[in-house]
Scaffold this active site. Structure first.
Site, PDB file in Angstrom:
ATOM      1  N   ASP A  34       0.676  -1.361   0.117  1.00  0.00           N
ATOM      2  CA  ASP A  34      -0.120   0.123  -0.070  1.00  0.00           C
ATOM      3  C   ASP A  34       0.968   1.209   0.170  1.00  0.00           C
ATOM      4  OD1 ASP A  34      -1.933  -1.792   0.211  1.00  0.00           O
ATOM      5  OD2 ASP A  34      -2.710  -1.175   2.320  1.00  0.00           O
ATOM      6  N   SER A  83     -35.958  -4.513 -15.689  1.00  0.00           N
ATOM      7  CA  SER A  83     -36.033  -5.267 -14.011  1.00  0.00           C
ATOM      8  C   SER A  83     -36.387  -6.602 -14.448  1.00  0.00           C
ATOM      9  CB  SER A  83     -36.789  -4.550 -13.233  1.00  0.00           C
ATOM     10  OG  SER A  83     -38.117  -4.574 -13.923  1.00  0.00           O
ATOM     11  N   LEU A  84     -36.335  -7.367 -13.429  1.00  0.00           N
ATOM     12  CA  LEU A  84     -36.360  -8.819 -13.683  1.00  0.00           C
ATOM     13  C   LEU A  84     -37.859  -9.332 -12.952  1.00  0.00           C
ATOM     14  CD1 LEU A  84     -32.965  -9.858 -12.397  1.00  0.00           C
ATOM     15  CD2 LEU A  84     -33.830 -10.499 -14.689  1.00  0.00           C
ATOM     16  N   LYS A 114     -27.898 -12.792  -7.291  1.00  0.00           N
ATOM     17  CA  LYS A 114     -28.791 -11.555  -7.462  1.00  0.00           C
ATOM     18  C   LYS A 114     -27.984 -10.664  -6.279  1.00  0.00           C
ATOM     19  CE  LYS A 114     -33.200  -9.532  -8.246  1.00  0.00           C
ATOM     20  NZ  LYS A 114     -32.902  -8.349  -7.587  1.00  0.00           N
ATOM     21  N   LYS A 314     -35.938 -15.154  -5.806  1.00  0.00           N
ATOM     22  CA  LYS A 314     -35.555 -14.428  -4.640  1.00  0.00           C
ATOM     23  C   LYS A 314     -35.903 -15.728  -3.420  1.00  0.00           C
ATOM     24  CE  LYS A 314     -37.020 -10.300  -4.553  1.00  0.00           C
ATOM     25  NZ  LYS A 314     -36.461  -8.987  -4.313  1.00  0.00           N
ATOM     26  N   CYS A 426     -37.923  11.377  25.671  1.00  0.00           N
ATOM     27  CA  CYS A 426     -37.885  11.749  27.194  1.00  0.00           C
ATOM     28  C   CYS A 426     -37.270  13.013  27.101  1.00  0.00           C
ATOM     29  CB  CYS A 426     -36.820  10.992  27.943  1.00  0.00           C
ATOM     30  SG  CYS A 426     -36.431  11.370  29.459  1.00  0.00           S
ATOM     31  N   CYS A 432     -31.508  13.275  32.528  1.00  0.00           N
ATOM     32  CA  CYS A 432     -31.692  12.075  32.093  1.00  0.00           C
ATOM     33  C   CYS A 432     -30.288  11.304  31.592  1.00  0.00           C
ATOM     34  CB  CYS A 432     -32.767  11.694  30.960  1.00  0.00           C
ATOM     35  SG  CYS A 432     -32.985  10.076  30.562  1.00  0.00           S
TER      36      CYS A 432
HETATM   37  S1  IVH Z   1     -29.908  -8.534 -14.987  1.00  0.00           S
HETATM   38  C1  IVH Z   1     -32.804  -7.675 -17.718  1.00  0.00           C
HETATM   39  N1  IVH Z   1     -28.220  -9.802 -13.023  1.00  0.00           N
HETATM   40  O1  IVH Z   1     -31.913  -6.835  -9.989  1.00  0.00           O
HETATM   41  C2  IVH Z   1     -32.142  -7.940 -16.747  1.00  0.00           C
HETATM   42  N2  IVH Z   1     -29.675  -7.998 -12.243  1.00  0.00           N
HETATM   43  O2  IVH Z   1     -34.997  -6.572 -10.974  1.00  0.00           O
HETATM   44  C3  IVH Z   1     -31.520  -6.777 -15.966  1.00  0.00           C
HETATM   45  N3  IVH Z   1     -29.642  -7.538 -10.170  1.00  0.00           N
HETATM   46  O3  IVH Z   1     -32.121  -3.801 -11.631  1.00  0.00           O
HETATM   47  C4  IVH Z   1     -30.759  -7.320 -14.801  1.00  0.00           C
HETATM   48  N4  IVH Z   1     -28.058  -9.092  -9.805  1.00  0.00           N
HETATM   49  O4  IVH Z   1     -29.929  -4.187 -10.200  1.00  0.00           O
HETATM   50  C5  IVH Z   1     -29.409  -8.710 -13.432  1.00  0.00           C
HETATM   51  N5  IVH Z   1     -26.830 -11.019 -11.799  1.00  0.00           N
HETATM   52  C6  IVH Z   1     -27.798 -10.057 -12.062  1.00  0.00           C
HETATM   53  C7  IVH Z   1     -28.341  -9.037 -10.836  1.00  0.00           C
HETATM   54  C8  IVH Z   1     -29.062  -8.159 -11.270  1.00  0.00           C
HETATM   55  C9  IVH Z   1     -28.734  -8.072  -9.127  1.00  0.00           C
HETATM   56  C10 IVH Z   1     -30.439  -6.392  -9.776  1.00  0.00           C
HETATM   57  C11 IVH Z   1     -30.156  -5.265 -10.767  1.00  0.00           C
HETATM   58  C12 IVH Z   1     -31.667  -5.109 -11.556  1.00  0.00           C
HETATM   59  C13 IVH Z   1     -32.482  -5.798 -10.597  1.00  0.00           C
HETATM   60  C14 IVH Z   1     -33.452  -6.604 -11.529  1.00  0.00           C
END
Ligand code: IVH
Length: 671
Positions: A34, A83-84, A114, A314, A426, A432
């Site tokens: 470092d 999103s997923l 995830k 999940k 309080c 106190c």
């Molecule tokens: S793929 C179309 N891969 O989950 C797919 N997302 O609900 C786009 N996330 O906003 C995302 N780990 O923030 C993907 N291995 C992973 C992930 C991931 C976390 C989050 C990401 C996204 C949300 C989707």
């Protein structure tokens, strides 16, 4: 050194530093110490300071923080950030596979973790990081590039055979160890702890000063690439390529990413991480299953918000059932009462849980808690687990309900609940015990008065011994008094405390202001106030209106400041601290707010709704006006509050000087 020598040296240093950064933060295989790294960084900093024309936004020096971002610019994503769709059972994952294969036949899947952090989109042009944007609403997000540059595992320049244009997407997060380190430091400083890594990561990325972000120590994983010229049609292969270009990507050797051709393979991955996730160095909240082949992905297409080619599984937040033995009530430095459930110890998500947070009285009422109840405890992202339910069938007939106390458990003062707040307080702030010690502990903390040798236990000891009752008493402490305490005190420890107290007189105003422990006035707000206001006298004189004119000060903070100085005890402590020589003045770094009143001579009379007497004068001056004591022909106008004397009004009328009220004044200054 000639200019061209300097250019060469800067280039070399930048390359080497980025190389060592990659070795350390991405590969975890450092080659140098470092100290050696710091020596090179210092040299680069110096050379860049001497040659500002050679500045580069992607220089390794930017990793410790570039320029402050006033407000984040909104940027439209080139490719929307989807999103997923979520699933909570293995059956749903199997259905996802069946649905996909019905449409496209047998195919290969990639399974990933995830990550529980904040999504980020990183744009690279010719291998240089040009932009980092938050997900926002998926269509557009905030440009937080300067903050992103401080994340050491995000490459500022790519290596190897990267495409000319590229977007790398991933998650910015905290490793648990780093998060714990931050919280340990906050505990030492008497600051409120961060609740969980995800929210803290999100909050960190929204800081305006990248230097503050750099200090947090965020991390990153890349989980997807976008671009016209990616090396492969396989998502998995692209992620491996991203690793070669310098990104931190999921490690196949640790099963952070894996491929499978069947539901069985996917389930094996889920089974593994359902158990192993607690041993990970970061939080994950599930796994993601994606179709590997980008052509097949395109074939499957999208629904409104999420792709048909991916699904998130999940994890169930882990729960345990245990007995509620009792409820304790903690009194914080501000007097806030926090109920804490005392539980029969139970194993949950890899740790033994003995306590759970109950937040406030409403929470207890909502759960209808009884002593001896069997309660369901859950560990989400939070550090302290929470009670999510009661097994009513197991409640014994004569169980006593948990009753929130009416009086302070420490000093017996009747508790109060302010309008709109969930917490009880309080109000006995000056007598106190935990509030007294809490305030003193806060005061001596490292980011406040930084008094060496005075930790939490010592403060409690000194208060118990009756040597100190408030922060001002610290400055009357004598070495002999400490030595007289006997056990544990020697010449060295006593001198350290006394010297530390003396040294604290050099602490700048902004830290002193933070140290006072005014509710809602944290480190950043204190800094803003000190820099804008310049002195404690000015601050005390300001009314609500003026206070809210300070950057980052809203109605709640302004009221809290007014409440603090309205208490005689607080004012007298400030006075005593001033007499001992503490710094209550700093450089006000703001000139006049405007010149709307330039050249105007104004007489003030009466009392005002939004300003104190001194406050309205300060307000006039901050807009370039002059305050004068008596009405003359030269007076531009009289600013009349309630109760303006009739004699003054008559005089103004006689001289033809306009009289305006507070409302009109506020319009004048654009309030
Ligand atoms: S793929 C179309 N891969 O989950 C797919 N997302 O609900 C786009 N996330 O906003 C995302 N780990 O923030 C993907 N291995 C992973 C992930 C991931 C976390 C989050 C990401 C996204 C949300 C989707």
């Amino acid at each position: 050194m000639t200019k061209s020598e300097a250019t060469d040296r800067i280039t070399t240093l930048r390359q080497e530093l980025e190389l060592h950064n990659h070795r350390y933060y991405v590969l975890a295989e450092p080659m140098i110490s470092d100290q050696q790294f710091d020596v090179m960084l210092k040299e680069l900093e110096q050379l860049e300071a001497e040659h500002p024309e050679l500045a580069d936004a992607n220089s390794p020096t930017q990793r410790v923080g570039g320029d402050i971002t006033k407000s984040f610019v909104t940027v439209v994503h080139k490719y929307p950030m989807l999103s997923l769709s979520n699933s909570y059972s293995r059956e749903e994952v199997a259905e996802f596979v069946a649905r996909a294969e019905k449409e496209v036949g047998r195919t290969t899947y990639v399974m990933e973790l995830k990550y529980d952090g904040v999504a980020i989109s990183l744009s690279y042009l010719n291998g240089e990081l040009v932009r980092g944007v938050t997900r926002g609403d998926g269509e557009k997000g905030d440009d937080i590039t300067a903050n992103v540059r401080t994340v050491r595992s995000i490459p500022l320049k790519l290596r190897g055979d990267f495409p000319k244009e590229l977007e790398a997407r991933g998650e910015i997060l905290f490793m648990r160890a780093q998060f714990d380190k931050l919280n340990a430091e906050r505990a030492r400083n008497g600051e409120e702890l961060y609740a969980n890594p995800r929210n803290t990561a999100a909050g960190s990325l929204k800081q305006q000063d990248p230097k503050d972000v750099a200090k947090r120590g965020l991390d990153n994983f890349i989980y997807t690439l976008q671009g016209e010229h990616l090396p492969s049609r396989s998502h998995y292969e692209n992620i491996q390529a991203a690793h070669r270009w310098g990104f931190k990507t999921p490690d196949p050797k640790r099963r952070f990413i894996e491929r499978a051709d069947s539901v069985e393979g996917i389930m094996a991955f889920i089974d593994h991480w359902d158990k192993a996730r607690h041993q990970l160095e970061m939080d994950i909240d599930g796994v993601v299953v994606k179709v590997d082949d980008r052509n097949v992905q395109e074939e499957l297409g999208l629904t409104a918000k999420s792709p048909r080619w991916a699904i998130a599984y999940k994890f169930q937040a882990e729960q345990a059932v245990t007995r509620l033995n009792g409820v304790g009530y903690q009194v914080g430095r501000t007097g806030a009462i926090t109920p804490v459930a005392e539980l029969e110890p139970v194993l949950l998500a890899g740790t033994t849980v003995k306590r759970a947070s109950l937040h406030n009285a409403d929470q207890i009422a909502k759960l209808d808690l009884h002593i001896g109840d069997f309660v369901k405890v859950e560990k989400g992202g939070e550090i302290i687990p929470k009670i999510v339910g009661v097994e009513l069938a197991r409640r014994v007939a004569d169980a006593a309900p948990v009753v929130f106390p009416e009086n302070c458990p420490e000093c017996n003062t009747a508790l109060v609940r302010y309008e709109g707040e969930a917490q009880h307080y309080c109000p006995n702030e000056h007598a106190c015990p935990p509030q007294i010690t809490g305030r003193i502990e806060h005061f001596v903390g490292r980011k406040m008065m930084a008094i060496d040798g005075l930790g939490g236990e010592t403060v409690v000891e000194l208060v118990r011994a009756g040597l100190i009752h408030n922060v001002a008493d610290l400055y009357d402490l004598k070495k002999e008094q400490l030595l007289d305490l006997g056990k544990g005190w020697g010449e060295k420890s006593a001198s350290q405390v006394i010297d530390g107290i003396a040294a604290s007189k050099a602490i700048p105003f902004e830290q002193v202001l933070f140290a006072l422990g005014i509710r809602h006035v944290g480190e950043t707000v204190a800094k803003k106030i000190a820099r804008s206001v310049g002195s404690i006298d000015k601050l005390i004189s300001m009314g609500k209106e003026e206070l809210t004119g300070i950057d980052e000060v809203g109605g709640v903070i302004a009221q809290s400041i007014l409440d603090f100085f309205a208490v005689e005890g607080n004012r007298s402590i400030v006075e005593r601290l001033r007499e001992t020589g503490l710094c209550f003045q700093g450089e006000a770094q703001q000139g006049p707010v405007s010149d709307l009143l330039a050249g105007k001579s104004i007489v003030v009379s009466g009392v005002f709704l939004n300003f104190s007497r001194d406050g309205i004068k300060a307000s006039i001056e901050s807009h370039g006006g002059k305050v004068s004591g008596s009405i003359s022909k030269k007076t531009s106008f009289v600013l009349a509050g309630a109760d303006m004397g009739p004699a003054k009004r008559t005089k103004a009328e006689e001289l033809g000087v306009p009289v305006i009220d507070e409302e009109e004044y506020r319009r004048m200054i654009g309030a």
